[in-house]
Scaffold this motif. Structure first.
Motif, short mmCIF file in Angstrom:
data_model
loop_
_atom_site.label_atom_id
_atom_site.label_comp_id
_atom_site.label_asym_id
_atom_site.label_seq_id
_atom_site.Cartn_x
_atom_site.Cartn_y
_atom_site.Cartn_z
N TYR A 146 -6.47 12.14 37.38
CA TYR A 146 -7.36 13.17 37.97
C TYR A 146 -6.75 13.31 39.43
O TYR A 146 -6.22 13.08 40.08
N GLU A 147 -7.88 14.77 39.83
CA GLU A 147 -6.94 15.24 40.65
C GLU A 147 -7.96 15.70 41.17
O GLU A 147 -8.80 17.38 40.98
N ARG A 148 -8.32 15.61 42.71
CA ARG A 148 -9.45 16.56 43.03
C ARG A 148 -9.39 16.93 44.45
O ARG A 148 -8.97 16.31 45.37
N PHE A 149 -9.75 18.61 44.52
CA PHE A 149 -9.29 19.19 45.99
C PHE A 149 -10.39 19.03 46.19
O PHE A 149 -12.08 19.26 46.08
N ALA A 150 -10.10 19.35 47.79
CA ALA A 150 -11.89 19.14 49.14
C ALA A 150 -10.87 20.58 49.78
O ALA A 150 -9.46 19.85 50.41
N GLU A 151 -11.47 20.47 51.05
CA GLU A 151 -10.80 21.27 51.69
C GLU A 151 -10.06 20.64 53.53
O GLU A 151 -9.59 21.35 53.98
N ASP A 152 -11.20 19.26 52.90
CA ASP A 152 -10.05 18.75 53.89
C ASP A 152 -8.41 17.96 53.31
O ASP A 152 -7.90 16.82 54.03
N GLY A 153 -9.14 17.87 52.41
CA GLY A 153 -7.25 17.62 51.49
C GLY A 153 -7.14 16.69 49.99
O GLY A 153 -8.79 16.27 50.11
N PRO A 154 -6.23 16.96 49.10
CA PRO A 154 -7.18 16.70 47.63
C PRO A 154 -6.47 15.07 47.48
O PRO A 154 -6.23 14.41 47.90
#
Length: 415
Positions: free
Chosen positions: A219-227
């Motif tokens: 799983y690779e989950r991106f978010a604005e403060d870091g993946p």
């Protein structure tokens, strides 16, 4: 009393990259009768790998692409490696807070796995077993060795000085390969500057145990403060790489286990199941580092000493191994060309090393650029851009040619 030795190729750093290079150079060694010397600061374990070996829950791991598997098959190492190489069969990519995701599957590429996750301890021990099988006539391993100074007093060879098991040593080499990691002191000593970008982020790395088997999903989950990435290991275990702003990372690393589990569950969600246990946590400040000079006469800079990437795409080690095999192939081709022209082969000739570097640059540019762009693309919290990213992920699911192209790039294959 100082011990003085001579060699054709000296590899400084016997880690994963340096040991791989020593093995990849064996065809050149056998054809030319060259001497290879591998200098490592830590002596290898005398314990041999065996099929009953079990990785520690806290062991750190490396992601190997399908292309890297093919390289290790060519080196004759895959039979040992695969005993504890955990396949990545599917990859789920999502963007937290926005609709849209994409799934990459091994069936679409007609391979058994998109890549593998291998504990570093097993990978290292397998490489050292390969060195032992090659024999001291093929690779002279000097450990524990500390190289303190590297100089180029004349055009034909370099000189390395330092300590071997506490005794002074001087080594003359026609080619020196620096594979001593991202904090290479010798590279700094030579005045080789880096192109550097500080992401102001820290990667928290740990093994976690899930409530259910992962079935080969990554799983690779991106978010604005870091993946956040989860990679499959044995049974219900997965390797966690959680990128956090530097100001938060240390506090998270020191949380009690229950609170840390709660934090990663909240950030990642329940798609992979419940987080039940976490092993030892490691913290690594994240920078993009690329040496501005990677070759000089009688010198090559390789692996993390040459380029250190954000782990978001999991391509740093695979890029390094492609550099290893291409350097070995280039030196062998140079030897053949020299003999065809009636000349004496010298592994440190600058024109040949520059030609090798030029051949490597497109791959480096693509992987370094892709990793860097990915971070900035998903770090932007503009709503319109977020929805555009979601649409792009949905589009990848619907448009199979683009998805297959992306998978081939992730697998380290030509497209």
């Amino acid at each position: 009393m100082q011990q003085t030795l001579e060699t054709d190729i000296a590899i400084v750093g016997g880690g994963l990259v340096g040991a791989s290079l020593a093995l990849a150079l064996q065809p050149l060694v056998k054809r030319e009768g060259l001497k290879i010397t591998l200098l490592e600061s830590h002596p290898p374990s005398e314990q041999q790998p065996d099929v009953q070996w079990q990785p520690s829950f806290d062991a750190r791991s490396s992601a190997l692409s399908w292309g890297t598997r093919l390289i290790y098959e060519q080196l004759g190492l895959w039979e040992n490696l695969k005993a504890h190489a955990y396949p990545i069969k599917h990859i789920h990519v999502s963007d937290r807070g926005y609709l849209g995701s994409t799934q990459l599957n091994h069936q679409e590429q007609q391979v058994e796995a998109l890549g593998y996750v291998v504990p570093n301890a097993w990978l290292g021990r397998t490489l050292w077993e390969g060195l032992q099988q090659a024999g001291s006539d093929s690779v002279n391993v000097l450990a524990p060795a500390q190289i303190e100074h590297l100089s180029f007093p004349h055009p034909e060879a370099a000189e390395l000085t330092g300590q071997l098991d506490g005794q002074a040593i001087k080594l003359k080499a026609r080619l020196v390969v620096l594979a001593d990691g991202g904090r290479s002191g010798l590279k700094k000593q030579l005045g080789i500057a880096d192109d550097e970008h500080d992401y102001q982020q820290t990667a928290l790395v740990a093994n976690v145990r899930m409530s259910r088997p992962h079935q080969g999903w990554a799983y690779e989950r991106f978010a604005e403060d870091g993946p956040m990435a989860l990679l499959p290991l044995q049974g219900r275990d997965m390797a966690l790489v959680w990128t956090r702003p530097g100001s938060e990372a240390q506090a998270l690393a020191e949380l009690p286990e229950a609170e840390f589990i709660q934090a990663i569950q909240k950030s990642f969600g329940n798609r992979a199941g419940r987080f039940e246990q976490v092993g030892e946590r490691f913290a690594y400040p994240l920078k993009k580092i690329r040496a501005k000079e990677q070759v000089r006469r009688n010198l090559v800079v390789l692996g993390n000493a040459a380029h250190y990437l954000h782990p978001v795409a999991g391509q740093g080690y695979n890029l390094a191994i492609r550099g290893v095999t291409s350097l070995a192939d280039s030196l062998l081709n140079s030897a053949l060309q020299a003999h065809n022209q009636g000349q004496v082969f010298h592994p440190g000739e600058l024109p040949a090393l520059q030609a090798w570097q030029a051949q490597r640059m497109p791959d480096q540019d693509a992987i370094v650029g892709f990793s860097h762009t990915l971070i900035h693309l998903f770090a932007n919290n503009l709503p319109l851009l977020g929805h555009a990213r979601g649409a792009g992920l949905i589009g990848l699911n619907l448009f199979s040619p683009a998805r297959r192209w992306l998978v081939k790039k992730a697998m380290g294959l030509e497209v």
